[in-house]
Design a protein around this motif. Structure first.
Motif, mmCIF file in Angstrom:
data_model
loop_
_atom_site.group_PDB
_atom_site.id
_atom_site.type_symbol
_atom_site.label_atom_id
_atom_site.label_comp_id
_atom_site.label_asym_id
_atom_site.label_seq_id
_atom_site.Cartn_x
_atom_site.Cartn_y
_atom_site.Cartn_z
ATOM 1 N N UNK A 167 0.859 -1.195 0.000
ATOM 2 C CA UNK A 167 0.000 0.000 0.000
ATOM 3 C C UNK A 167 0.888 1.237 0.000
ATOM 4 N N UNK A 168 0.477 2.219 -0.805
ATOM 5 C CA UNK A 168 1.207 3.492 -0.777
ATOM 6 C C UNK A 168 0.199 4.627 -0.703
ATOM 7 N N UNK A 169 0.344 5.467 0.327
ATOM 8 C CA UNK A 169 -0.493 6.663 0.455
ATOM 9 C C UNK A 169 0.452 7.837 0.189
ATOM 10 N N UNK A 170 0.181 8.575 -0.897
ATOM 11 C CA UNK A 170 1.057 9.691 -1.268
ATOM 12 C C UNK A 170 0.252 10.978 -1.209
ATOM 13 N N UNK A 171 0.736 11.973 -0.467
ATOM 14 C CA UNK A 171 -0.048 13.193 -0.245
ATOM 15 C C UNK A 171 0.728 14.448 -0.615
ATOM 16 N N UNK A 172 0.090 15.289 -1.424
ATOM 17 C CA UNK A 172 0.720 16.543 -1.865
ATOM 18 C C UNK A 172 -0.142 17.698 -1.366
ATOM 19 N N UNK A 173 0.444 18.543 -0.533
ATOM 20 C CA UNK A 173 -0.303 19.684 0.005
ATOM 21 C C UNK A 173 -0.320 20.820 -1.012
ATOM 22 N N UNK A 174 -1.461 21.499 -1.121
ATOM 23 C CA UNK A 174 -1.555 22.699 -1.975
ATOM 24 C C UNK A 174 -1.935 23.869 -1.088
ATOM 25 N N UNK A 175 -1.216 24.992 -1.270
ATOM 26 C CA UNK A 175 -1.503 26.200 -0.486
ATOM 27 C C UNK A 175 -1.913 27.321 -1.441
ATOM 28 N N UNK A 176 -3.102 27.916 -1.211
ATOM 29 C CA UNK A 176 -3.500 29.114 -1.974
ATOM 30 C C UNK A 176 -3.496 30.273 -0.993
ATOM 31 N N UNK A 177 -2.372 31.007 -0.910
ATOM 32 C CA UNK A 177 -2.275 32.055 0.120
ATOM 33 C C UNK A 177 -3.385 33.108 -0.050
ATOM 34 N N UNK A 178 -3.938 33.606 1.082
ATOM 35 C CA UNK A 178 -5.016 34.617 0.986
ATOM 36 C C UNK A 178 -4.481 35.882 0.328
ATOM 37 N N UNK A 179 -5.284 36.513 -0.522
ATOM 38 C CA UNK A 179 -4.857 37.713 -1.287
ATOM 39 C C UNK A 179 -4.426 38.813 -0.313
ATOM 40 N N UNK A 180 -5.278 39.075 0.697
ATOM 41 C CA UNK A 180 -5.093 40.282 1.533
ATOM 42 C C UNK A 180 -4.041 40.072 2.616
ATOM 43 N N UNK A 181 -3.140 39.091 2.442
ATOM 44 C CA UNK A 181 -2.032 38.956 3.391
ATOM 45 C C UNK A 181 -2.455 38.545 4.785
ATOM 46 N N UNK A 182 -3.744 38.104 4.979
ATOM 47 C CA UNK A 182 -4.132 37.639 6.331
ATOM 48 C C UNK A 182 -3.421 36.300 6.558
ATOM 49 N N UNK A 183 -3.289 35.891 7.830
ATOM 50 C CA UNK A 183 -2.564 34.641 8.087
ATOM 51 C C UNK A 183 -3.269 33.453 7.418
ATOM 52 N N UNK A 184 -2.464 32.454 7.095
ATOM 53 C CA UNK A 184 -2.952 31.242 6.428
ATOM 54 C C UNK A 184 -3.979 30.536 7.318
ATOM 55 N N UNK A 185 -5.070 30.081 6.722
ATOM 56 C CA UNK A 185 -6.024 29.267 7.501
ATOM 57 C C UNK A 185 -6.364 28.026 6.688
ATOM 58 N N UNK A 186 -7.201 27.173 7.242
ATOM 59 C CA UNK A 186 -7.505 25.879 6.597
ATOM 60 C C UNK A 186 -8.236 26.080 5.275
ATOM 61 N N UNK A 187 -8.858 27.264 5.088
ATOM 62 C CA UNK A 187 -9.501 27.500 3.784
ATOM 63 C C UNK A 187 -8.447 27.607 2.683
ATOM 64 N N UNK A 188 -7.189 27.881 3.082
ATOM 65 C CA UNK A 188 -6.163 28.104 2.057
ATOM 66 C C UNK A 188 -5.339 26.857 1.741
ATOM 67 N N UNK A 189 -5.670 25.708 2.392
ATOM 68 C CA UNK A 189 -4.890 24.495 2.104
ATOM 69 C C UNK A 189 -5.815 23.392 1.599
ATOM 70 N N UNK A 190 -5.239 22.527 0.796
ATOM 71 C CA UNK A 190 -5.930 21.291 0.388
ATOM 72 C C UNK A 190 -4.856 20.237 0.148
#
Ligand code: 9ML
Length: 240
Positions: A167-190
């Motif tokens: 079995x292989x579980x391979x995970x790639x994180x994607x970050x979409x930084x918020x436009x207005x420079x607010x700190x990163x939150x879970x809405x910005x990752x997948x």
């Protein structure tokens, strides 16, 4: 861990499995059929038999918002969560802690009528990989599980039929930084998840039964597991 007897096999298998997981379905050779789809989750299988036994390789791809690859692999690898998400699990034992990133498991799974009960012995290794496509992108995380022997738990001695799996579980994180420079939150990752597995059921089980079981169990497993990670992490700081 590098001096452990299993280390050469672990190194080789991890490299092999990660290379396979990173290939798209098209590159993975022909014969893949889409057998389940649910939103972002797509499950493919190839019909393969060894000595008349169904060993259909499975490849699932899924994208889940709000969690990271490290969080997915951490909850998949760590034994303390497994009973919460692995519905077919009856008994899990850590036979050996080879290192903090490598464990040896014995698991017995619930009997699936009319087949006899199964057990499995496997090493499990978690690893962070450099993101060679996008140097300053988040790392890639993987967990590889591979059957192995164990002197105290020989195959097919008790009531269980020993299965063999990779079995292989391979995970790639994607970050979409918020436009207005607010700190990163879970809405910005997948997280883009690729789950590859080949399960050899060991002793004979009717092909129709096995294929029905896989068709039912795999989608259920991936949906339940990713929902579990989302739930476990939602009010916690993001683990990159
Ligand atoms: C007649 C049925 C024979 C095979 C039964 C069986 C046993 C173990 C396994 C299995 C064992 C480990 C893993 S894992 O990814 O390493 C995670 C750690 O638990 C994954 C799947 C699968 C199945 C097959 C049910 C099928 C099935 C498919 C996904 C989930 C549960 N059951």
């Amino acid at each position: 861990a590098s001096q452990h007897r299993l280390w050469p096999e672990i190194e080789k298998t991890v490299k092999q499995q990660v290379a396979m997981a990173r290939m798209g379905i098209g590159e993975c050779g022909s014969g893949w059929q889409l057998f389940a789809e649910d939103g972002e989750m797509k499950m493919y299988r190839r019909e393969e038999e060894i000595d008349g036994m169904v060993v259909d390789p499975l490849k699932a791809v899924h994208v889940v918002k709000g969690i990271t690859g490290h969080e997915v692999c951490h909850h998949f690898f760590s034994p303390q969560y497994r009973y919460d998400w692995e519905t077919t699990l009856e008994q899990m034992t850590v036979l050996e802690t080879i290192s903090d990133d490598t464990l040896l498991f014995l698991q017995t799974h619930k009997r699936i009528w009319p087949a006899s009960q199964r057990d499995v012995v496997f090493w499990s290794h978690i690893r962070k990989l450099p993101n060679d496509q996008d140097r300053d992108g988040p790392d890639i995380w993987t967990v590889v599980n591979n059957s192995t022997g164990h002197p105290d738990h020989p195959a097919n001695v008790g009531k269980c039929v020993r299965i063999f799996l990779t079995v292989c579980l391979l995970c790639q994180t994607r970050v979409n930084p918020p436009k207005d420079g607010t700190p990163l939150s879970r809405e910005n990752v997948s997280c883009k998840i690729t789950y590859c597995s080949v399960v050899n059921p060991g002793g004979w089980a009717p092909a129709s039964v096995l294929r029905a079981v896989y068709k039912r169990e795999y989608p259920k497993f991936l949906k339940r597991f990713t929902a579990y990670v989302t739930n476990q992490t939602k009010n916690k700081p993001i683990m990159f």
